[in-house]
Design a protein around this motif. Structure first.
Motif, PDB file in Angstrom:
ATOM      1  N   CYS A 167       2.257   3.161  -2.268  1.00  0.00           N
ATOM      2  CA  CYS A 167       1.870   4.238  -3.193  1.00  0.00           C
ATOM      3  C   CYS A 167       0.579   4.923  -2.737  1.00  0.00           C
ATOM      4  O   CYS A 167       0.423   6.137  -2.892  1.00  0.00           O
ATOM      5  CB  CYS A 167       1.725   3.700  -4.612  1.00  0.00           C
ATOM      6  N   TRP A 168      -0.340   4.136  -2.178  1.00  0.00           N
ATOM      7  CA  TRP A 168      -1.570   4.709  -1.637  1.00  0.00           C
ATOM      8  C   TRP A 168      -1.262   5.654  -0.488  1.00  0.00           C
ATOM      9  O   TRP A 168      -1.816   6.758  -0.401  1.00  0.00           O
ATOM     10  CB  TRP A 168      -2.496   3.588  -1.173  1.00  0.00           C
ATOM     11  N   LYS A 213       0.813  -1.209   0.000  1.00  0.00           N
ATOM     12  CA  LYS A 213       0.000   0.000   0.000  1.00  0.00           C
ATOM     13  C   LYS A 213       0.855   1.271   0.000  1.00  0.00           C
ATOM     14  O   LYS A 213       0.337   2.379   0.232  1.00  0.00           O
ATOM     15  CB  LYS A 213      -0.925   0.008   1.217  1.00  0.00           C
ATOM     16  N   GLU A 266       0.239   8.816  -1.808  1.00  0.00           N
ATOM     17  CA  GLU A 266      -0.782   9.664  -2.413  1.00  0.00           C
ATOM     18  C   GLU A 266      -1.526  10.475  -1.349  1.00  0.00           C
ATOM     19  O   GLU A 266      -1.807  11.659  -1.543  1.00  0.00           O
ATOM     20  CB  GLU A 266      -1.773   8.816  -3.202  1.00  0.00           C
ATOM     21  N   GLN A 267      -1.851   9.840  -0.207  1.00  0.00           N
ATOM     22  CA  GLN A 267      -2.549  10.567   0.857  1.00  0.00           C
ATOM     23  C   GLN A 267      -1.690  11.715   1.380  1.00  0.00           C
ATOM     24  O   GLN A 267      -2.193  12.815   1.648  1.00  0.00           O
ATOM     25  CB  GLN A 267      -2.905   9.619   2.018  1.00  0.00           C
TER      26      GLN A 267
END
Length: 267
Positions: free
Chosen positions: A247-248, A245, A251-252
């Motif tokens: 990259c997620w 996770k 991004e946040q």
């Protein structure tokens, strides 16, 4: 790994009551180390957390002080009345190299640091493994003047997984969640200094960590620190899941970077 040579005394700060030892590393170099003992009041899982951070710091070249397992022999313990009275057991504990001449980071000196880009990796690590303590405790982010400029150092990873003393149930609850931390220095870094590309560079490095390295980390955890096989398996599964996770999470964090600094390099 380190081998304790002589007990120096207590550090005087921290919930885990860290102690100072003179120690020798694998290269034969003598260092002063801040040591968290396996008998600290928060329990041995905080040593697992510290060891995890030491491995990630090495894999991703983060600005964590070098650290790892430290062996404290019965002879070294016998040389200290304080350690003998505290019934410290010989064997494996966690140590990281002591940084001299440091100050605490604040809004007035953060701009001086020449390695602010490394904080993108530290922030990603903290959000992957739920460490709010980097900003809740202002003493966990240090700055030091060195030959090539002022450098930031992130210390104390005891409180990963929100509180340090995690359970398998807690890991399950945390596997798919994120609480974005933009307090104090983290807010300043996101607002003025970091770029999405820096966050995603570290996210890519996390996703490229080989399974063998995770196995290496798990094998390095002393049996007495984490004797429950179910907890070991739960931790391994959590690490793999969270790194997928990365990259997620990046991004946040990148959403808090002002548009003027975002450019077209988010991905």
């Amino acid at each position: 790994m380190y081998r304790a040579l002589k007990y120096i005394g207590p550090v005087g700060l921290g919930a885990t009551s860290p102690q100072l030892f003179r120690a020798e590393n694998d290269c034969g170099e003598v260092k002063v180390c801040v040591v968290k003992l396996s008998s600290n009041r928060l329990g041995s899982k905080v040593l697992v957390n510290e060891l995890l951070a030491a491995h990630f710091g090495d894999w991703l070249k983060l600005c964590f002080p070098p650290g790892g397992l430290i062996d404290i022999s019965p002879k070294v313990l016998a040389g200290s009345r304080r350690l003998t009275a505290a019934a410290v057991v010989p064997g494996w504990h966690f140590g990281c190299e002591y940084l001299q001449g440091v100050g605490y980071v604040n809004k007035y000196n953060l701009h001086q640091a020449v390695n602010k880009d490394q904080m993108a990796g530290v922030m990603l690590f903290d959000h992957l493994f739920h460490n709010p303590d980097r900003t809740e405790n202002r003493k966990n982010l240090l700055i030091r003047k060195e030959r090539d400029g002022y450098k930031l150092y992130a210390i104390d990873n005891s409180h990963l997984f929100r509180r340090g003393k995690w359970t398998t149930g807690m890991l399950e609850e945390l596997a798919d969640t994120i609480t974005v931390n933009h307090r104090r220095s983290y807010g300043v870094l996101l607002k003025y200094y970091l770029r999405p590309a820096q966050l995603f560079k570290y996210a890519a490095a996390v996703k490229n960590i080989e399974d063998a390295k995770f196995a290496q980390f798990m094998d390095s955890i002393p049996e007495e620190w984490l004797p429950d096989k179910a907890e070991r398996q739960a931790l391994l599964e959590f690490l793999v899941s969270r790194c997928d996770k990365a990259c997620w999470v990046a991004e946040q964090l990148s959403r808090l970077i002002p548009n003027i600094h975002r450019g077209t390099d988010i991905y």
